[in-house]
Design an enzyme around this catalytic site. Structure first.
Site, PDB file in Angstrom:
ATOM      1  CG  HIS A 148      -2.079  -1.056   1.055  1.00 24.49           C
ATOM      2  ND1 HIS A 148      -3.021  -1.071   2.045  1.00 24.49           N
ATOM      3  CD2 HIS A 148      -2.049  -2.203   0.398  1.00 24.49           C
ATOM      4  CE1 HIS A 148      -3.984  -2.108   1.683  1.00 24.49           C
ATOM      5  NE2 HIS A 148      -3.306  -2.764   0.683  1.00 24.49           N
ATOM      6  CD  GLU A 241     -14.748   3.832  -1.361  1.00 26.85           C
ATOM      7  OE1 GLU A 241     -15.064   3.408  -0.270  1.00 26.85           O
ATOM      8  OE2 GLU A 241     -13.946   5.253  -1.359  1.00 26.85           O
ATOM      9  CE1 TYR A 251     -14.204  11.678  -1.395  1.00 24.12           C
ATOM     10  CE2 TYR A 251     -12.461  13.004  -0.201  1.00 24.12           C
ATOM     11  CZ  TYR A 251     -13.550  12.874  -0.904  1.00 24.12           C
ATOM     12  OH  TYR A 251     -13.971  14.169  -1.589  1.00 24.12           O
ATOM     13  CE1 TYR A 262      -8.097  -8.728   0.231  1.00 23.45           C
ATOM     14  CE2 TYR A 262      -6.928  -7.523   2.256  1.00 23.45           C
ATOM     15  CZ  TYR A 262      -7.463  -7.673   0.973  1.00 23.45           C
ATOM     16  OH  TYR A 262      -7.150  -6.355   0.125  1.00 23.45           O
TER      17      TYR A 262
END
Length: 371
Positions: A148, A241, A251, A262
């Site tokens: 990430h 998104e 957000y 997961y």
């Protein structure tokens, strides 16, 4: 040099998915191959392409598809997992200043942690190296993680730079805090300073570079025809998104999401909506693992495609053509689907054509030719 024929390109990729509103689908044409997990592509005014490879190499590709040697001067990267040398962007005034911006997973000096960084450099006159390298942004804090990093760069019309930043997977709760850069979209000037009109400038306990927050891991961002920034981000298990990030807005990640853990189970409060947190413009369930994002502003493919949004899918290996009406998604069409190649990046070139990168050990730069 790698420049297979159109016939071989079709054999590899398959015929583009047909659309009832397009008389003949564009055909994929391989510009070059032999790229090792390419991540980002930039266009130079002389017709060449600049491509990053995740392992830490940056290469020039000539207009005829010749693949150049790796450029010298690229800083060390924390290559591995989702990290490495990632997006690249040519300055809007590149013809005058030869300036490039690129983001990468920056290793911590003397330690195991890393984080996303944004660098500025100039391409040498002979195109062999990067010169005058300067790190203009470095994500805080550094984290021990291979996941990430976010890392898409967009130059706004006012000359500022947007950079997407992941929350590093293990630190998702920090996406809701303003004292760090994890899970944020940041906006900086080209010298790395925070513009005075950023939403959190002067707010105690908030970093001035932050534009919006509550993001998970965005690997796609682009300017819409009206100049507004659009971005998408990976959901966990479902819930990718599309957002139009507004200054100072939240957000929602990881408090609200259309995805799940997961293996199953709720994330955060197990909600999809909460007051004070923005709803996505669009979301995908199941996840398509989006990467790369571009609006088509040219008329090279006909009126039906002009204004469409294009997003690559890593998970399913297709290019998503998204029709919009009144700011809403009204239809999606899968292109390049039969090839099942992981689409890492998509951009419109100066010629008005679409270009995609495939994320593979023998990655390709592909041009979509109108038929």
């Amino acid at each position: 040099m790698h420049s297979p024929s159109s016939r071989n390109a079709l054999l590899f990729l398959g015929v583009l998915a047909a659309s009832s509103i397009v008389a003949a689908a564009p055909r994929p044409e391989v510009v070059t191959s032999g790229l090792e997990n390419p991540w980002g592509v930039a266009f130079l005014p002389d017709g060449r392409f600049l491509v990053t490879e995740k392992a830490g190499r940056m290469r020039l590709v000539s207009a005829d598809g010749s693949l150049g040697a790796p450029l010298a001067g690229v800083p060390p990267v924390a290559a591995g997992g989702q990290g490495g040398l990632l997006d690249v962007l040519a300055d809007s005034d590149f013809e005058k200043n030869r300036t490039l911006y690129f983001c990468f997973s920056q290793p911590e000096a003397g330690g195991p942690a890393n984080g996303t960084a944004l660098a500025r450099a100039q391409l040498s006159a002979d195109g062999s190296r990067l010169e005058n390298l300067r790190i203009i942004f470095s994500q805080r804090p550094k984290v021990v993680s291979r996941n990430h990093f976010g890392c898409r760069i967009v130059e706004a019309r006012d000359g500022t730079l947007f950079l997407t930043l992941g929350e590093r997977f293990s630190r998702k709760e920090d996406a809701q805090k303003l004292d760090n850069h994890l899970g944020k979209l940041v906006r900086i000037a080209k010298d790395g300073t925070a513009p005075a009109d950023n939403p959190f400038v002067g707010r105690p306990g908030a970093l001035p570079e932050i534009w919006s927050y509550g993001h998970r891991n965005s690997q796609g961002a682009t300017l819409a025809p009206d100049g507004k920034l659009w971005m998408h981000e990976h959901g966990p298990q479902g819930g990718d998104e599309i957002n139009i990030p507004q200054a100072g807005h939240n957000y929602g990640w990881p408090v609200i999401t259309y995805g799940e853990n997961y293996g199953g189970g709720k994330i955060g409060e197990g909600l999809t909506r909460k007051e004070g947190m923005e709803q996505p413009l669009h979301y995908w369930v199941p996840s398509i693992a989006p990467s790369g994002m571009a609006f088509l502003t040219s008329d090279r493919y006909g009126a039906a495609w002009k204004g469409n949004l294009f997003v690559g899918s890593l998970k399913f290996g297709y290019l998503d053509r998204i029709e919009l009406r009144d700011g809403k998604v009204v239809a999606e069409h899968r292109l390049l689907e039969e090839g099942r190649a992981r689409i890492r990046d998509v951009k419109q070139g100066p010629d008005g054509l679409l270009y995609v990168l495939t994320d593979e050990s023998d990655g390709k730069l592909i041009r979509l030719r109108p038929d």
